[in-house]
Design an enzyme around this catalytic site. Structure first.
Site, PDB file in Angstrom:
ATOM      1  N   ASP A 111       0.808  -1.228   0.000  1.00 12.51           N
ATOM      2  CA  ASP A 111       0.000   0.000   0.000  1.00 12.51           C
ATOM      3  C   ASP A 111       0.839   1.275   0.000  1.00 12.51           C
ATOM      4  OD1 ASP A 111      -2.261  -1.560   0.072  1.00 12.51           O
ATOM      5  OD2 ASP A 111      -2.293  -1.637   2.260  1.00 12.51           O
TER       6      ASP A 111
ATOM      7  N   HIS B 123      29.237   9.466  -8.898  1.00 12.90           N
ATOM      8  CA  HIS B 123      27.874   9.522  -8.345  1.00 12.90           C
ATOM      9  C   HIS B 123      27.746   8.618  -7.114  1.00 12.90           C
ATOM     10  CE1 HIS B 123      25.841  11.411 -12.126  1.00 12.90           C
ATOM     11  NE2 HIS B 123      26.599  12.246 -11.468  1.00 12.90           N
TER      12      HIS B 123
ATOM     13  N   ASP C 173      27.987  16.936  -2.706  1.00 15.46           N
ATOM     14  CA  ASP C 173      27.261  17.416  -3.882  1.00 15.46           C
ATOM     15  C   ASP C 173      25.790  17.250  -3.546  1.00 15.46           C
ATOM     16  OD1 ASP C 173      26.073  17.883  -6.337  1.00 15.46           O
ATOM     17  OD2 ASP C 173      27.447  16.610  -7.478  1.00 15.46           O
TER      18      ASP C 173
ATOM     19  N   ASP D  51      22.114  22.880  -7.422  1.00 13.48           N
ATOM     20  CA  ASP D  51      23.116  21.811  -7.605  1.00 13.48           C
ATOM     21  C   ASP D  51      24.470  22.384  -7.194  1.00 13.48           C
ATOM     22  OD1 ASP D  51      24.525  19.597  -8.409  1.00 13.48           O
ATOM     23  OD2 ASP D  51      24.179  19.872 -10.560  1.00 13.48           O
TER      24      ASP D  51
ATOM     25  N   HIS E  39      34.639  14.290 -16.655  1.00 15.29           N
ATOM     26  CA  HIS E  39      33.278  14.753 -16.992  1.00 15.29           C
ATOM     27  C   HIS E  39      33.331  16.169 -17.558  1.00 15.29           C
ATOM     28  CE1 HIS E  39      33.124  17.228 -13.303  1.00 15.29           C
ATOM     29  NE2 HIS E  39      33.612  16.185 -12.653  1.00 15.29           N
TER      30      HIS E  39
ATOM     31  N   HIS F 131      26.236  21.660 -17.000  1.00 14.60           N
ATOM     32  CA  HIS F 131      25.001  21.244 -17.695  1.00 14.60           C
ATOM     33  C   HIS F 131      23.958  22.312 -17.425  1.00 14.60           C
ATOM     34  CE1 HIS F 131      23.652  20.024 -13.648  1.00 14.60           C
ATOM     35  NE2 HIS F 131      24.826  19.468 -13.501  1.00 14.60           N
TER      36      HIS F 131
ATOM     37  N   HIS G 133      19.718  17.928 -14.358  1.00 11.77           N
ATOM     38  CA  HIS G 133      20.345  17.952 -15.688  1.00 11.77           C
ATOM     39  C   HIS G 133      19.216  18.382 -16.612  1.00 11.77           C
ATOM     40  CE1 HIS G 133      23.860  15.024 -14.624  1.00 11.77           C
ATOM     41  NE2 HIS G 133      23.818  16.096 -13.872  1.00 11.77           N
TER      42      HIS G 133
ATOM     43  N   GLU H  51      31.323  23.101 -12.870  1.00  8.94           N
ATOM     44  CA  GLU H  51      31.732  22.117 -11.872  1.00  8.94           C
ATOM     45  C   GLU H  51      32.965  21.304 -12.243  1.00  8.94           C
ATOM     46  OE1 GLU H  51      29.002  18.700 -11.651  1.00  8.94           O
ATOM     47  OE2 GLU H  51      27.608  19.821 -12.893  1.00  8.94           O
TER      48      GLU H  51
ATOM     49  N   TYR I 108      40.116  13.942  -9.951  1.00 14.44           N
ATOM     50  CA  TYR I 108      39.903  12.659  -9.273  1.00 14.44           C
ATOM     51  C   TYR I 108      41.128  11.800  -9.552  1.00 14.44           C
ATOM     52  CZ  TYR I 108      35.360  14.802 -10.044  1.00 14.44           C
ATOM     53  OH  TYR I 108      34.329  15.708 -10.115  1.00 14.44           O
TER      54      TYR I 108
ATOM     55  N   ARG J 219      35.630  18.351  -6.281  1.00 16.93           N
ATOM     56  CA  ARG J 219      34.865  19.076  -7.304  1.00 16.93           C
ATOM     57  C   ARG J 219      34.356  20.344  -6.639  1.00 16.93           C
ATOM     58  NH1 ARG J 219      32.025  15.135  -8.675  1.00 16.93           N
ATOM     59  NH2 ARG J 219      30.101  15.352  -7.504  1.00 16.93           N
TER      60      ARG J 219
ATOM     61  N   GLU K 243      31.329  23.187  -7.463  1.00 13.10           N
ATOM     62  CA  GLU K 243      30.209  23.397  -8.391  1.00 13.10           C
ATOM     63  C   GLU K 243      29.330  24.556  -7.948  1.00 13.10           C
ATOM     64  OE1 GLU K 243      27.394  20.101  -8.545  1.00 13.10           O
ATOM     65  OE2 GLU K 243      26.692  20.792 -10.507  1.00 13.10           O
TER      66      GLU K 243
HETATM   67  N1  GLY Z   1      24.665  16.439  -8.913  1.00 13.49           N
HETATM   68  C1  GLY Z   1      24.817  15.959 -10.209  1.00 13.49           C
HETATM   69  C2  GLY Z   1      25.679  16.833 -10.994  1.00 13.49           C
HETATM   70  O1  GLY Z   1      26.410  17.620 -10.436  1.00 13.49           O
HETATM   71  O2  GLY Z   1      25.633  16.866 -12.177  1.00 13.49           O
HETATM   72 MN    MN Z   2      25.853  19.328 -11.647  1.00 17.63          MN
HETATM   73 MN    MN Z   3      26.147  18.356  -8.506  1.00 22.99          MN
END
Ligand code: GLY
Ligand code: MN
Ligand code: MN
Length: 436
Positions: free
Chosen positions: A36, A240, A257, A268, A347, A351, A358, A381, A385, A403, A405
């Site tokens: 449920d 991730h 993050d 973000d 990366h 974005h 995203h 960002e 690494y 990172r 961002e």
């Molecule tokens: N938090 C996912 C990214 O930074 O794209």
């Molecule tokens: Mn991001």
């Molecule tokens: Mn992020």
């Protein structure tokens, strides 16, 4: 968000669809977690963008120029028992009274009513391939009309993806959207500050996650924009990482993050800082390099710049830095061309950001990177690494992941950073953490 904002969007959409055509868009569905219990409901961003209607089992129909009304909402009928168990839902009356639909019909009657709306339209705009049930139903409805062609009924001849029109609209943020995005950014930035202040060796990553989420919810933002990443030490090298079960140790960095969602708009933010409150020498050197890359990337953001300019700027700073530190060997130009930085920076530098973390919107037009324009919002960002088992670099660099961002709005004159509320220089981070 006020109804007038949704109305403005629908008007814009109608103009782009054009008279004689029709657009359809379905809501998100509920998903069962077990027996449920359902997963928390999150409305489909496209559907919400046009309707502000936050219920499942709904379909919005847009028919520019239709005399009896251009905006039709199919939704659940009001049900007393449902209201008792699950709470408020609009019903047909609510759909017209509170959500400005010109007409509302029960979702259960869709198959009976929709074919007549599709009849004699030239083009049908809808999110092709996103919802197999809608794909299937649409073909059934069209066949239903075709089968009556001898009675003079005409079936639509073109199915066109709604995505392009709608996502181009979503790419440019209005003042009302920016208000929500600023709020998401401010609350998320403050939560990062709290997380930095509460960080101590011996804690677990999930306890830091709890600090962040506690602050989001205290501020009324009950949804995260994406699962929070709280990664200590070499966990930060997993891009991730969301396990968040590791123990915090002095000498390691902590990468967070995390961002909240404010009325369907995301923040973000990533920050990386020393668990002890003081960066080690190697950490300091790499951190400053990433910060310099981020600064160089952000400097590129202004109307008229290419989408890829911030990424190119970040890659150049990082590659030069890695050469001067001895992590890469060779000529910078060559290393960039051959993407030799990728084992350490794999990366892209950002974005689009909006209702989805995203976010939607094309990155290329006619196979060329698009040009930035005022009202677009993107993340910046860069990171580094260094895998823990990377034998090609000196031991002191190994297992360090980081990172930085921020969320950046393109303005008429240049750019504005929405997430400046969290410190990111070495001095400012260390100062904030020494206070405790
Ligand atoms: N938090 C996912 C990214 O930074 O794209
Ligand atoms: Mn991001
Ligand atoms: Mn992020």
């Amino acid at each position: 968000m006020k109804q007038t904002e949704f109305k403005k969007r629908r008007k814009q959409l109608m103009q782009r669809i054009g008279i004689g055509n029709i657009a359809l868009i379905g809501s998100a569905s509920m998903h069962t977690r077990n027996r449920d219990v359902d997963y928390p409901f999150r409305q489909d961003s496209d559907f919400y963008y046009l309707t502000g209607f936050n219920e499942p089992d709904s379909l919005a129909v847009f028919i520019p120029g239709r005399e009896q009304g251009e905006y039709i909402l199919f939704c659940r009928e009001f049900d007393e028992k449902k209201a008792l168990w699950e709470g408020a839902h609009a019903g047909l009356e609510g759909a017209t009274q509170h959500y400005d639909a010109d007409d509302a019909f029960p979702i259960a009657d869709l198959d009976d009513i929709l074919p007549s709306m599709l009849e004699a339209k030239t083009k049908v705009f809808y999110p092709i391939g996103r919802d197999p049930e809608l794909d299937h139903s649409l073909l059934e409805w069209i066949n239903h009309i075709r089968n009556q062609s001898r009675s003079g009924l005409i079936a639509p001849g073109e199915l066109i993806s709604l995505d392009h029109i709608l996502h181009e609209m979503r790419l440019f943020k209005s003042a009302a959207e920016l208000k929500l995005m600023r709020r998401a950014a401010e609350v998320s930035a403050a939560a990062h500050v709290k997380a930095m202040q509460s960080c101590k060796a011996g804690m677990y990553e999930y306890q830091i996650e709890a600090e962040l989420v506690y602050h989001f919810i205290q501020c009324g933002l009950r949804a995260v924009a994406y699962p929070s990443i709280v990664a200590a030490g070499k966990n930060a090298c997993t891009l991730h990482y969301t396990e968040n079960t590791g123990k915090l140790k002095n000498g390691d960095l902590l990468l967070i993050d995390a961002g909240a969602e404010c009325d369907h708009y995301a923040a973000d933010i990533t920050r990386t800082f020393p668990i002890s409150g003081r960066f080690s020498e190697p950490q300091k050197i790499l951190y400053q390099l990433v910060l310099d890359a981020q600064t160089a990337a952000i400097e590129q953001i202004q109307p008229g710049s290419s989408w890829i300019a911030p990424h190119d700027a970040a890659v150049e700073v990082i590659t030069k830095g890695l050469v001067s530190l001895g992590l890469l060997k060779g000529r910078v130009k060559n290393l960039i061309k051959k993407e030799k930085y990728k084992p350490f920076y794999m990366h892209r530098t950002g974005h689009w950001l909006g209702m989805d973390v995203h976010d939607v919107g094309d990155y290329k037009i006619n196979q060329e990177w698009r040009v930035l324009e005022a009202g677009m919002l993107l993340t910046v960002e860069p990171g580094l690494y260094i895998p823990a088992d990377c034998k090609t670099v000196d031991e002191k660099w190994r297992g360090i992941g980081m990172r930085i961002e921020d969320d950046v709005l393109v303005t008429a004159k240049g750019h504005e950073i929405l997430t400046g509320g969290v410190p990111k220089t070495i001095a400012d981070i260390e100062a904030l953490m020494q206070v405790n």
